[in-house]
Write an enzyme that holds these catalytic residues in place. Structure first.
Site, short mmCIF file in Angstrom:
data_model
loop_
_atom_site.label_atom_id
_atom_site.label_comp_id
_atom_site.label_asym_id
_atom_site.label_seq_id
_atom_site.Cartn_x
_atom_site.Cartn_y
_atom_site.Cartn_z
N GLY A 1 0.84 -1.20 0.00
CA GLY A 1 0.00 0.00 0.00
C GLY A 1 0.87 1.23 0.00
O GLY A 1 1.77 1.37 0.82
N GLU B 1 -14.06 10.59 4.27
CA GLU B 1 -13.98 9.86 3.01
C GLU B 1 -15.19 10.19 2.15
O GLU B 1 -16.22 10.66 2.64
CB GLU B 1 -13.99 8.35 3.29
CG GLU B 1 -12.97 7.87 4.28
CD GLU B 1 -11.56 7.91 3.73
OE1 GLU B 1 -11.41 7.79 2.49
OE2 GLU B 1 -10.61 8.06 4.51
N LYS C 1 -11.59 0.43 16.90
CA LYS C 1 -10.46 0.85 17.74
C LYS C 1 -10.71 0.44 19.20
O LYS C 1 -9.78 0.00 19.89
CB LYS C 1 -10.26 2.36 17.62
CG LYS C 1 -9.82 2.79 16.22
CD LYS C 1 -9.96 4.31 16.04
CE LYS C 1 -9.53 4.76 14.65
NZ LYS C 1 -9.93 6.16 14.37
N THR D 1 -1.69 7.51 1.11
CA THR D 1 -1.30 8.59 2.01
C THR D 1 -0.30 8.12 3.07
O THR D 1 0.78 8.69 3.22
CB THR D 1 -2.56 9.13 2.72
OG1 THR D 1 -3.50 9.51 1.70
CG2 THR D 1 -2.24 10.32 3.57
N GLY E 1 1.36 5.19 3.33
CA GLY E 1 2.54 4.54 2.77
C GLY E 1 3.60 5.54 2.33
O GLY E 1 4.78 5.39 2.66
#
Lengths: 475, 475
Positions: A47, A231, A246, A50, A52
């Site tokens: 990946g 998103e 989380k 952003t 990566g």
């Protein structure tokens, strides 16, 4: 460390080469045993979006610093990068050479130049396959994928245990805030009594704009999308499930078992209206999407994510915009709070890099890796019906004499006390027929509340499912 | 780990014995290689006061949990305890058996049953000898002694390097807040731009009481002493040096070298008066004892501890009572804040226990311990004269026409701008002769300010050394 098949010369172009003269100097003092025989540890990056490219940039900028801080023990380089589309690679902001890219994850995981695999592609299918394959190849994994670990953690941790190869996931919770490491290592001597966390920055931004600028949910969401904080499909952010994933990971660290996502109660912020925000403000509260995890004296774990009223004076009320914060209460450490950037390229990369160093340090140690493994066979989840708080409930009613009395009667029949009721008056139409009717309810179990609300819904004057907020004392 | 000479049976009375059946189960799965051959790691506790007995209690309460969380890899027990007076031992709240105590630190360090030494006696002489001897015996050290490491760190880190044996010191800074680990491990990929910290709880309590209850410094200090928040000799707390020692350690982690305590500027809260607090409040600030550490673009490190005005809206302004908080700005992680209990028995024990687990995990690993070692030969400290902020300066003057003009003229001659001047009026005697005269000054270097203040002091109407506060924007 002395690990890794790539010699020094294979450092990517322009990656700052560690200052060998300094390392040799340390080695000549005899204090850094492996320096001369060290070769650089190869990272496979699955990946390159952003986060990566943030990892690439961070290693390029601070690789020398990392090596120095580890006494010369950790030298790392990115050896291979998995992308979806080779043609798109050129448009990235980094200067990674074209020959480093592949579209075949098998090639990445099996490359002998790759010692550690970083999974940043997201999702729970391909990502699962990559992580599982890396572990089976005895390559430590670093991931920021909360959905993967919350949904399929038990399978992956079993492989991690079986292969004695760690999964590190600091980046999966709260971006640049080192909460995973804090719970796993710094508070290892603590029984964790509770967490209360604002762990979805998108929701927090939206609620903040509704509070400060009086925006509607839809307008605030649109603004968040325009700013890149949400998103194109913001579902997981605003429906509470990103925070829930989380919370499941935090609970796993604290209590040793992975809670089944299907068994927890999650509600998001889609139904929050400006009227709720105003009402909260007038009572001395602010509205936050709060994840609450708590161990009860019975050992049962309470875990829930809901929009909540929290006291304006509490430090969590000062967490604005896209920031995250997590309050932790340990039996020894007492109350702590961790605050910082919960998402974004560089903060998330900071956590990935910390995990890379952790993985590199223990690579091929004889035993005892530092990754998380479940340490309870299973654990008890407190059913949401048995959790108790005071509540704020908003009913959408057709106003006519008797509405308040009828709702109040049903609540009384269910043994639920009322501390206040209110209907915000529309100044331009004080006798409007359709109104919001708000009740503040004393502490009772959620099960009891649900029973009462089902009965209230049967009233012909009640037009839709009541909206419920928890009132949290955070004492 | 498989280290330690004490067999299982040597666990202190009543110390919860790890659940062997679970460990065997893991071992039978072949995933915890050492379990069957593991013996318990022996801890030598030098000092058995508040924190020492907190460590005892924490291990007794949560020892099994720690073992479980480490996958069975860490089993620990306290093997020996150094005290000053054997007769006093009986009065402690723990049930440590009498035969465990000694008054001879050599006996503690050299005892083959002791694998790790915890130094909690304080001071910089005996404590130094104990830590140095432990390292030379290749026994990892855990300490909470900030003065020792700030004053004599370079000597001890040299021995640590030479013997390849770590010193862990999470408990030395901010009690139960895991800031050491955060900087050393979680932010290892970050260049640290700055720290701003409230890291002395006693000072923060006193300033808080002066702010909230209008107490004088002396009255607030007395109250802190009555509550056990301040030592009988509170000098290091209120004169800023306790905070300065902690700041030196944070800077060492972030910048790789130990700042010489003799070269930094430290001032405490002894001269803060209610008038300063009121003035700050009216301007939208609160007064805090703030430690500031910042790396300048030149690479020079600014490190200072001073009473400061900080904006009421900043999250650090909400740090009340004996709590501590440290804001950290990393180039990747961005802004973070760590908040919690900065002192006390259990919070400090929490940090000691975390370090014990860290030390235990790497005990006799072939190489690469996790303790801090300086990673810069030396570094540049920005002279305090070159540091710049706006200032609040209070002059004790004999009031007469011309005083403001004379002071303003000297400041102008030194090129220092004035943003405001004010003399709090005494309502019962508006024409009093001796008054406080306050000036708010534009940003200039501390050196320039000092030059001007020396000239002002020469005026016959100025009765004592001016009192200076920094005004921090914390942007």
């Amino acid at each position: 460390m002395g690990i890794g098949s790539k010699p020094q010369a294979s450092f990517p172009r322009n990656l700052e080469i560690p200052d060998r003269s300094r390392l040799d100097e340390w080695a000549s003092e005899g204090t850094v045993a492996c320096v001369n025989s060290c070769s650089s540890i190869g990272i496979g990056l699955a990946g390159f979006g952003t986060v990566g490219s943030g990892v690439w940039n961070t290693l390029q900028r601070n690789g020398d610093l990392i090596t120095g801080r580890t006494g010369g023990n950790v030298v790392m380089h990115i050896a291979k990068i998995l992308v979806r589309d080779l043609a798109k690679t050129r448009s990235t902001t980094t200067d990674a050479p074209a020959e480093m890219f592949t579209t075949d994850w098998h090639a990445l995981v099996s490359d002998p130049a790759v010692d550690i695999v970083v999974e940043l592609i997201g999702g729970t299918t391909d990502a699962f396959d990559i992580v599982a394959a890396a572990l089976r190849a005895k390559k430590p994994v670093v991931t920021g994928n909360k959905a993967l670990l919350a949904e399929r953690g038990p399978e992956l941790f079993a492989i991690s245990r079986e292969t004695d190869t760690p999964i590190h996931f600091e980046a999966a919770v709260a971006g640049g805030i080192p909460i995973i490491h804090a719970v796993q290592a710094s508070f290892i001597g603590n029984r964790i009594k509770s967490f209360s966390g604002i762990i979805n920055g998108t929701s927090n931004y939206i609620l903040g704009r509704m509070t400060d600028a009086g925006l509607s949910f839809a307008a605030a969401l649109q603004e968040a999308q325009n700013l890149g904080y949400a998103e194109a499909d913001p579902a997981l952010d605003v429906n509470g499930w990103d925070a829930a994933h989380k919370a499941i990971l935090l609970a796993a660290l604290a209590y040793g078992f992975t809670v089944d996502p299907e068994k927890i109660h999650v509600s998001g912020i889609e139904q929050v209206r400006p009227t709720d925000i105003t009402f909260a403000k007038n009572l001395g509260y602010v509205v936050k999407l709060l994840a609450v995890i708590r161990e009860h004296p019975s050992g049962a774990v309470e875990l829930r994510v809901q929009p909540s009223f929290i006291p304006q004076a509490h430090i969590l009320a000062s967490v604005h915009g896209v920031f995250n914060a997590i309050a932790v209460h340990g039996d020894a450490a007492g109350e702590s709070l961790f605050y910082g950037r919960g998402a974004g390229q560089d903060p998330t990369a900071s956590s990935v890099v910390a995990d890379l160093v952790e993985a590199a340090r223990t690579l091929r140690q004889p035993s005892g890796h530092r990754g998380f493994l479940p340490y309870q066979e299973s654990g008890e989840l407190l059913p949401v019906e048995e959790t108790s708080t005071p509540y704020y409930v908003r009913f959408d009613v057709t106003d006519r004499p008797g509405v308040v009395a009828e709702i109040a009667r049903i609540l009384a029949d269910h043994g639920i006390g009322i501390s206040g009721t209110h209907s915000p008056v529309n100044p331009s139409n004080p006798d409007a027929d359709f109104v919001d009717m708000v009740f503040l309810l004393h502490t009772c179990t959620f099960g009891k509340l649900q029973g009462a609300l089902h009965a209230v819904e049967e009233l012909d004057c009640v037009n839709s499912t009541p909206v419920v907020f928890r009132i949290e004392s955070l004492a």
